[in-house]
Scaffold this active site. Structure first.
Site, PDB file in Angstrom:
ATOM      1  N   GLU A   1       0.747  -1.087  -0.077  1.00  0.00           N
ATOM      2  CA  GLU A   1       0.033  -0.069  -0.014  1.00  0.00           C
ATOM      3  C   GLU A   1       0.772   1.350   0.054  1.00  0.00           C
ATOM      4  O   GLU A   1       0.325   2.274  -0.193  1.00  0.00           O
ATOM      5  CB  GLU A   1      -0.885   0.031   1.396  1.00  0.00           C
ATOM      6  CG  GLU A   1      -2.066  -0.995   1.244  1.00  0.00           C
ATOM      7  CD  GLU A   1      -3.042  -0.448   0.059  1.00  0.00           C
ATOM      8  OE1 GLU A   1      -3.217   0.406  -0.527  1.00  0.00           O
ATOM      9  OE2 GLU A   1      -3.973  -1.720  -0.385  1.00  0.00           O
TER      10      GLU A   1
ATOM     11  N   GLU B   1       7.366 -21.894   7.115  1.00  0.00           N
ATOM     12  CA  GLU B   1       8.085 -21.134   8.571  1.00  0.00           C
ATOM     13  C   GLU B   1       8.881 -21.868   9.225  1.00  0.00           C
ATOM     14  O   GLU B   1       9.615 -21.010   9.967  1.00  0.00           O
ATOM     15  CB  GLU B   1       6.727 -20.933   9.276  1.00  0.00           C
ATOM     16  CG  GLU B   1       6.206 -22.069  10.157  1.00  0.00           C
ATOM     17  CD  GLU B   1       5.143 -21.477  11.064  1.00  0.00           C
ATOM     18  OE1 GLU B   1       5.293 -21.858  12.189  1.00  0.00           O
ATOM     19  OE2 GLU B   1       3.962 -20.853  10.731  1.00  0.00           O
TER      20      GLU B   1
END
Length: 270
Positions: free
Chosen positions: A81, A112
């Site tokens: 953004e 992960e």
């Protein structure tokens, strides 16, 4: 036995499957209402990280987010953004997620747990000691994130973290830790809920403050935003009208000629 992360605390609610829809919604809302207060308590830690990150970014450093699962996706959302909102290039704040971009939509098994993978991912960007790495992990135990910030610290980068568990393994290996325990999740261990909300709030605070301090806001307006659709073009015209007193048609002509709100306002001010 290793300490159980705060994010694994048992929910305050039980027999959730027997609740009415209204009871579920009310309980979730009540839990969410506590998150902002939890974040408020760690503003000094957030400020410390921002101040140190800012000094590096002012000399050309970049900010990297690294995370896995929900934490990684939140980093991607925040970083993506910044270019349209603040007009910065997409290499100022960069988000990396365990398992690569495919993990944004679908979980990648065991990604992960790869302790060396984050530094490998970061290395593709040729990091320097001007750069900053922020590890995001609700539990503060994610190997991908811990391994990444450890390697970054050893290479001279500034490191920080956002975790939702106090005294976390991740917090122990960074320069600036932000640990915001939010209490048990509505569904035990579902850290996409309150933990994710807290992480999103803190990421908003970090990126917005950095962009303000880097000169990307004028007054309270996004004068460097990218004009990628009609809504944003119309917003830009209103900004110019408010700043200059011009009629909307003239403001639109100026915006089209100069290509940015800031440039158009500067042209009127000369």
């Amino acid at each position: 036995m290793n300490k159980i992360p705060d994010t694994e605390q048992t929910s305050r609610y039980d027999h959730i499957e027997q609740m009415s829809t209204n009871e579920i919604l009310t309980a979730i809302n009540q839990e969410d209402a506590t998150v902002a207060l939890s974040v408020q308590k760690v503003i000094p830690q957030i400020e410390m990280f921002i101040q140190q990150a800012l000094s590096r970014m002012q000399t050309g450093g970049r900010l990297f987010y690294i995370g896995s699962g929900t934490s990684g996706r939140l980093g991607v959302v925040d970083a993506s953004e910044c270019p349209p909102t603040f007009g910065v290039s997409d290499d100022v704040i960069i988000a990396l997620i365990a398992g690569g971009d495919g993990a944004i939509r679908k979980a990648v098994e065991h990604a992960e747990d790869a302790e060396t993978a984050a530094w490998s991912d970061l290395s593709a960007f040729h990091p320097t000691d001007k750069d900053v790495v922020l590890g995001i992990a609700a539990s503060g135990t994610t190997p991908y994130v811990i391994g990444g910030v450890k390697a970054a610290s050893e290479a001279g980068l500034l490191t920080g973290c956002i975790a939702c568990s106090e005294n976390s393994p991740l917090g122990e290996v960074v320069n600036c830790k932000i640990e915001v325990p939010v209490g048990p999740e509505f569904i035990t261990g579902s850290t996409r809920m309150k933990s994710g909300t807290a992480q999103k709030m803190i990421l908003n605070m970090i990126s917005t403050t950095l962009m303000v301090k880097l000169g990307r806001i004028k007054g309270n307006k996004m004068v460097d935003m990218q004009l990628t659709n009609k809504k944003l073009h119309d917003r830009g015209v209103r900004m110019i009208v408010n700043a200059s007193g011009l009629e909307a048609d003239e403001a639109a002509r100026l915006l089209d000629n100069h290509g940015s709100v800031r440039a158009a306002i500067d042209a009127v001010s000369k």
